[in-house]
Structures are given as C-alpha cells and as structure tokens.
Design a protein around this motif. Structure first.
Motif, PDB file in Angstrom:
ATOM      1  N   VAL A 178     -34.974 -17.149 -89.111  1.00 49.52           N
ATOM      2  CA  VAL A 178     -36.103 -17.418 -89.826  1.00 49.52           C
ATOM      3  C   VAL A 178     -35.982 -16.573 -90.815  1.00 49.52           C
ATOM      4  O   VAL A 178     -35.169 -15.775 -91.223  1.00 49.52           O
ATOM      5  CB  VAL A 178     -37.353 -16.930 -88.998  1.00 49.52           C
ATOM      6  CG1 VAL A 178     -37.670 -17.571 -87.690  1.00 49.52           C
ATOM      7  CG2 VAL A 178     -37.577 -15.459 -89.166  1.00 49.52           C
ATOM      8  N   ARG A 179     -36.872 -17.074 -91.982  1.00 56.07           N
ATOM      9  CA  ARG A 179     -37.098 -16.290 -93.253  1.00 56.07           C
ATOM     10  C   ARG A 179     -38.429 -16.011 -93.289  1.00 56.07           C
ATOM     11  O   ARG A 179     -39.347 -16.842 -93.319  1.00 56.07           O
ATOM     12  CB  ARG A 179     -36.554 -17.299 -94.366  1.00 56.07           C
ATOM     13  CG  ARG A 179     -36.518 -16.181 -95.643  1.00 56.07           C
ATOM     14  CD  ARG A 179     -36.009 -16.955 -96.941  1.00 56.07           C
ATOM     15  NE  ARG A 179     -35.922 -16.020 -98.263  1.00 56.07           N
ATOM     16  CZ  ARG A 179     -36.729 -15.645 -98.882  1.00 56.07           C
ATOM     17  NH1 ARG A 179     -38.148 -15.785 -98.698  1.00 56.07           N
ATOM     18  NH2 ARG A 179     -36.537 -14.668 -99.825  1.00 56.07           N
ATOM     19  N   LEU A 180     -38.782 -14.790 -93.633  1.00 58.04           N
ATOM     20  CA  LEU A 180     -40.153 -14.363 -93.717  1.00 58.04           C
ATOM     21  C   LEU A 180     -40.406 -13.690 -95.088  1.00 58.04           C
ATOM     22  O   LEU A 180     -39.612 -12.900 -95.645  1.00 58.04           O
ATOM     23  CB  LEU A 180     -40.377 -13.202 -92.645  1.00 58.04           C
ATOM     24  CG  LEU A 180     -40.379 -13.689 -91.253  1.00 58.04           C
ATOM     25  CD1 LEU A 180     -40.534 -12.443 -90.546  1.00 58.04           C
ATOM     26  CD2 LEU A 180     -41.361 -14.824 -90.948  1.00 58.04           C
ATOM     27  N   ARG A 181     -41.224 -14.035 -95.759  1.00 58.99           N
ATOM     28  CA  ARG A 181     -41.496 -13.952 -97.200  1.00 58.99           C
ATOM     29  C   ARG A 181     -42.342 -12.469 -97.331  1.00 58.99           C
ATOM     30  O   ARG A 181     -43.402 -12.438 -96.719  1.00 58.99           O
ATOM     31  CB  ARG A 181     -42.123 -14.852 -97.746  1.00 58.99           C
ATOM     32  CG  ARG A 181     -42.311 -14.974 -99.451  1.00 58.99           C
ATOM     33  CD  ARG A 181     -43.202 -16.259 -99.798  1.00 58.99           C
ATOM     34  NE  ARG A 181     -44.382 -16.275 -99.210  1.00 58.99           N
ATOM     35  CZ  ARG A 181     -44.722 -17.292 -98.152  1.00 58.99           C
ATOM     36  NH1 ARG A 181     -43.661 -17.864 -97.741  1.00 58.99           N
ATOM     37  NH2 ARG A 181     -45.862 -17.241 -97.564  1.00 58.99           N
ATOM     38  N   GLY A 182     -41.842 -11.675 -98.290  1.00 65.09           N
ATOM     39  CA  GLY A 182     -42.574 -10.306 -98.419  1.00 65.09           C
ATOM     40  C   GLY A 182     -43.038 -10.336 -99.871  1.00 65.09           C
ATOM     41  O   GLY A 182     -42.898 -11.381-100.509  1.00 65.09           O
ATOM     42  N   ILE A 183     -43.766  -9.200-100.309  1.00 66.88           N
ATOM     43  CA  ILE A 183     -44.219  -9.093-101.973  1.00 66.88           C
ATOM     44  C   ILE A 183     -43.510  -7.688-102.297  1.00 66.88           C
ATOM     45  O   ILE A 183     -43.812  -6.715-101.648  1.00 66.88           O
ATOM     46  CB  ILE A 183     -45.663  -9.137-101.955  1.00 66.88           C
ATOM     47  CG1 ILE A 183     -46.309 -10.444-101.227  1.00 66.88           C
ATOM     48  CG2 ILE A 183     -46.247  -9.008-103.409  1.00 66.88           C
ATOM     49  CD1 ILE A 183     -47.788 -10.232-101.182  1.00 66.88           C
ATOM     50  N   PRO A 184     -42.547  -7.764-103.302  1.00 68.67           N
ATOM     51  CA  PRO A 184     -42.085  -6.363-103.898  1.00 68.67           C
ATOM     52  C   PRO A 184     -43.246  -5.522-104.030  1.00 68.67           C
ATOM     53  O   PRO A 184     -44.454  -5.727-104.730  1.00 68.67           O
ATOM     54  CB  PRO A 184     -41.400  -6.872-104.968  1.00 68.67           C
ATOM     55  CG  PRO A 184     -41.171  -8.314-104.924  1.00 68.67           C
ATOM     56  CD  PRO A 184     -41.997  -8.998-104.006  1.00 68.67           C
ATOM     57  N   GLY A 185     -42.936  -4.317-103.497  1.00 68.94           N
ATOM     58  CA  GLY A 185     -44.035  -3.298-103.716  1.00 68.94           C
ATOM     59  C   GLY A 185     -43.328  -1.783-103.372  1.00 68.94           C
ATOM     60  O   GLY A 185     -42.232  -1.796-103.181  1.00 68.94           O
ATOM     61  N   ASP A 186     -44.429  -0.875-103.106  1.00 72.01           N
ATOM     62  CA  ASP A 186     -44.148   0.384-102.985  1.00 72.01           C
ATOM     63  C   ASP A 186     -43.634   0.581-101.279  1.00 72.01           C
ATOM     64  O   ASP A 186     -44.444   0.255-100.459  1.00 72.01           O
ATOM     65  CB  ASP A 186     -45.253   1.246-103.236  1.00 72.01           C
ATOM     66  CG  ASP A 186     -44.827   2.751-103.208  1.00 72.01           C
ATOM     67  OD1 ASP A 186     -43.939   3.266-103.782  1.00 72.01           O
ATOM     68  OD2 ASP A 186     -45.574   3.458-102.269  1.00 72.01           O
ATOM     69  N   ALA A 187     -42.341   1.302-101.208  1.00 68.11           N
ATOM     70  CA  ALA A 187     -41.766   1.392 -99.875  1.00 68.11           C
ATOM     71  C   ALA A 187     -42.544   2.381 -98.937  1.00 68.11           C
ATOM     72  O   ALA A 187     -43.028   2.305 -97.861  1.00 68.11           O
ATOM     73  CB  ALA A 187     -40.569   1.756 -99.851  1.00 68.11           C
ATOM     74  N   ALA A 188     -43.012   3.367 -99.603  1.00 69.14           N
ATOM     75  CA  ALA A 188     -43.710   4.530 -99.027  1.00 69.14           C
ATOM     76  C   ALA A 188     -45.352   4.040 -98.613  1.00 69.14           C
ATOM     77  O   ALA A 188     -45.656   4.420 -97.533  1.00 69.14           O
ATOM     78  CB  ALA A 188     -44.049   5.601 -99.938  1.00 69.14           C
ATOM     79  N   ALA A 189     -45.737   3.065 -99.219  1.00 69.37           N
ATOM     80  CA  ALA A 189     -47.234   2.532 -98.878  1.00 69.37           C
ATOM     81  C   ALA A 189     -46.965   1.494 -97.731  1.00 69.37           C
ATOM     82  O   ALA A 189     -47.867   1.577 -96.755  1.00 69.37           O
ATOM     83  CB  ALA A 189     -47.728   1.648 -99.942  1.00 69.37           C
ATOM     84  N   ALA A 190     -45.784   0.779 -97.672  1.00 72.04           N
ATOM     85  CA  ALA A 190     -45.646   0.096 -96.766  1.00 72.04           C
ATOM     86  C   ALA A 190     -45.460   0.485 -95.421  1.00 72.04           C
ATOM     87  O   ALA A 190     -45.944   0.457 -94.242  1.00 72.04           O
ATOM     88  CB  ALA A 190     -44.173  -0.946 -97.047  1.00 72.04           C
ATOM     89  N   ARG A 191     -44.524   1.793 -95.369  1.00 77.16           N
ATOM     90  CA  ARG A 191     -44.478   2.606 -94.312  1.00 77.16           C
ATOM     91  C   ARG A 191     -45.782   3.341 -93.757  1.00 77.16           C
ATOM     92  O   ARG A 191     -45.854   3.306 -92.589  1.00 77.16           O
ATOM     93  CB  ARG A 191     -43.516   3.846 -94.637  1.00 77.16           C
ATOM     94  CG  ARG A 191     -41.897   3.433 -94.730  1.00 77.16           C
ATOM     95  CD  ARG A 191     -40.990   4.374 -94.547  1.00 77.16           C
ATOM     96  NE  ARG A 191     -41.035   5.033 -95.964  1.00 77.16           N
ATOM     97  CZ  ARG A 191     -40.226   4.961 -96.992  1.00 77.16           C
ATOM     98  NH1 ARG A 191     -39.308   4.003 -96.939  1.00 77.16           N
ATOM     99  NH2 ARG A 191     -40.370   5.524 -98.059  1.00 77.16           N
ATOM    100  N   ALA A 192     -46.570   3.728 -94.730  1.00 77.77           N
ATOM    101  CA  ALA A 192     -47.866   4.321 -94.289  1.00 77.77           C
ATOM    102  C   ALA A 192     -48.958   3.249 -93.668  1.00 77.77           C
ATOM    103  O   ALA A 192     -49.534   3.690 -92.582  1.00 77.77           O
ATOM    104  CB  ALA A 192     -48.657   4.875 -95.671  1.00 77.77           C
ATOM    105  N   ARG A 193     -48.778   2.202 -93.913  1.00 82.54           N
ATOM    106  CA  ARG A 193     -49.556   1.074 -93.343  1.00 82.54           C
ATOM    107  C   ARG A 193     -49.037   0.627 -91.919  1.00 82.54           C
ATOM    108  O   ARG A 193     -49.745   0.752 -91.004  1.00 82.54           O
ATOM    109  CB  ARG A 193     -49.470  -0.399 -94.177  1.00 82.54           C
ATOM    110  CG  ARG A 193     -50.087  -1.501 -93.548  1.00 82.54           C
ATOM    111  CD  ARG A 193     -51.673  -1.056 -93.157  1.00 82.54           C
ATOM    112  NE  ARG A 193     -52.475  -2.238 -92.876  1.00 82.54           N
ATOM    113  CZ  ARG A 193     -53.514  -2.046 -92.072  1.00 82.54           C
ATOM    114  NH1 ARG A 193     -54.062  -0.718 -91.622  1.00 82.54           N
ATOM    115  NH2 ARG A 193     -54.062  -3.142 -91.521  1.00 82.54           N
TER     116      ARG A 193
END
Length: 303
Positions: A178-193
């Motif tokens: 599969v291909r899953l679409r993301g949104i470029p953003g802050d890696a630290a914020a993604a890890r925190a979520r």
C-alpha cells in the motif's frame, strides 16, 4: 497443491498465533515467500478451494473447529517499508505501529493514529481500521492486491468502497502493498503524538491481556448517542464471565481470555453481551471482531 517457494503446512495450528490464544487449525496454511510466490500459487490453485487471509490475528476469533481450505499468512517477504515523497510505501505485513513510527522519523504527520491500532497494514486496509479521529480511508492512496486468480491489481482508494470498519475488497483478494499519504511536518511533534496515543491506549485498554481489541462497532447516531462500551456497562456486563472468557473491567468493549477460555466461550460471551444490551437499551450491537472457521466438536458429539 501448487508448488511454493515459501511454506505450505497441513493441519497447522492457528490458536497460538491469535491474540486471544484460542482456536483450531488451518486445513492448509500458506506462508508465501513474496508476492510473486503468492500470485503463482493462487493462479494454480483449484478454484473450488476457499482462501482466507489472516494477518496478525489481533481482531479475530478463530473458532475451535479450525478453518477449512487455505489460510494465507504474510510474513517477512511482505514487510518492506520506504519513504516515498510525502508518503510511505509498505508491505501488508508491516505492523501498524511500525508504519507510524517510520513516518514520524521521516517528518510525515497524519499517520500517528496507526500507533493505536494493533495488527498489520493489510488487515487495517481490509477493515478500514481507525482510531483517535482518523481511519485508513483518510490516508490511503492505493493498495496493491493479488486476486483469487493470481492477478496483480493496483486499486485507488476510491475503488475500495470504504465504510465504517469495512471495505469492498474483491472476494478472497490479498492486500500485498500500500501507499499511505502523509503531510510534511515536524518529526518531534509526530513522535510526541505517538507517545500520547500509546499512553492513552495503555491507560484505557487491557493491552497486556489476551484480547482481540474492540469487540463491537460503535452504533450509528441513528441507533444511539452512546458508544458501545457505555451500552455494555449500562447493561451490567462489566466483568461478566462465561467459562474462561470475561468482559474486561478496564474497558468493557474488550473480551478477555483469562487463561483457559475456548473460542466458543469467547464468542458465546459476546453474544450474551449483545443480548443483554438489546434487552436493556434496544440497541443491536454489531461485531467488529471477525469470527472465522467452524465450531468445535463437543464431547457428546464426538461420542
């Protein structure tokens, strides 16, 4: 049976591979080496034989009598994962949480919810899995499948007929990539979520027990303003037992194998919960957990 480069076993036990830890055997269990191996096998398989794919068995009750026909379980040959621009391309055997973590490391937002879903990506696509305000249909670009005839197809999200906890995959088709679409953003914020989601799940769900995840779908707004767990709780089912099966006291939309439950006891407890909820509130709960296979033979039937 057609030759395979992977592994094909007869009368293969499945119970130990399920999160509940119960259930019978597969008549035939195929672990294909890769998508080409799977394609060749299905293309040569007699059409009258039933085919069923099992992922991590995190949301399954495998009945005590086992599963007839061919059960397909994807493993190492379907675990590749790579960043692809603003998305992630991954094999169907990748764990949902691994995909979430890989996306976060690449600075892609929007896939963090996968950290709260047990199981693998192939199963998540098959049932349009979701949690924490998002679901697969929100992020999927396409899914590659091998159909029952052994043909490869790439289906865009629009072709998969997604609804609440369901898809319209072709019958007996196997999701392979599969291909899953993301949104470029802050890696630290993604890890925190992701850390927030994991902590919330740990606090509210019996994640260390032998369970199968959410048992029943939440009712639609037309059916009820309450969630499934609230209806179960109001019907007095929190902690309810049937043999070795129990309704979780921590989150009563989870069923537990307390140690020696059978698949029949777990499914029977679920049906008892459904009956009590219907009698108390008039709401007919629908199973979210899949129940597969044949019932076991009782002692009297065996005699």
């Amino acid at each position: 049976m057609p030759a395979v480069r992977g592994r094909l076993d007869q009368n293969a036990p499945l119970g130990a591979q399920s999160w509940f830890g119960v259930g019978g055997a597969a008549e035939l269990l195929l672990r294909p080496a890769d998508a080409e191996d799977l394609s060749a096998f299905l293309g040569a398989l007699p059409p009258e034989l039933p085919v069923l794919t099992v992922g991590k068995a995190s949301n399954l009750i495998i009945r005590d009598g086992g599963i007839p026909g061919v059960v397909i379980k994807l493993a190492r040959g379907f675990s590749d994962i790579a960043v692809d621009g603003d998305g992630i391309v991954c094999g169907a055997a990748c764990l949902d949480r691994t995909v979430a973590e890989h996306a976060a490391a690449a600075g892609l937002r929007g896939l963090e919810f996968l950290a709260g879903i047990p199981g693998s990506i192939g199963g998540a696509v098959a049932m349009n899995a979701g949690a924490y305000g998002a679901e697969i249909t929100d992020v999927l670009d396409w899914a590659e499948i091998v159909n029952r005839n052994g043909q490869f197809l790439r289906l865009p999200v629009e072709a998969l007929g997604f609804g609440y906890r369901r898809s319209s995959l072709p019958k007996s088709a196997v999701v392979v990539r599969v291909r899953l679409r993301g949104i470029p953003g802050d890696a630290a914020a993604a890890r925190a979520r992701i850390a927030e989601i994991k902590a919330a799940r740990e606090a509210s769900q019996p994640v260390r027990a032998r369970t199968g995840g959410s048992t029943f779908r939440n009712p639609s707004e037309k059916e009820s303003n309450s969630k499934a767990w609230q209806l179960i709780d109001a019907a007095g089912c929190r902690g309810l037992r049937l043999g070795g099966a129990q309704v979780s006291e921590k989150h009563c939309n989870f069923l537990l194998n307390t140690g020696d439950a059978t698949a029949a006891e777990i499914e029977g407890l679920g049906e008892l919960v459904r009956r009590r909820v219907r009698e108390q509130s008039g709401v007919d709960l629908h199973w979210e957990i899949k129940r597969l296979g044949l019932p076991g033979v009782t002692g009297s039937e065996a005699a």
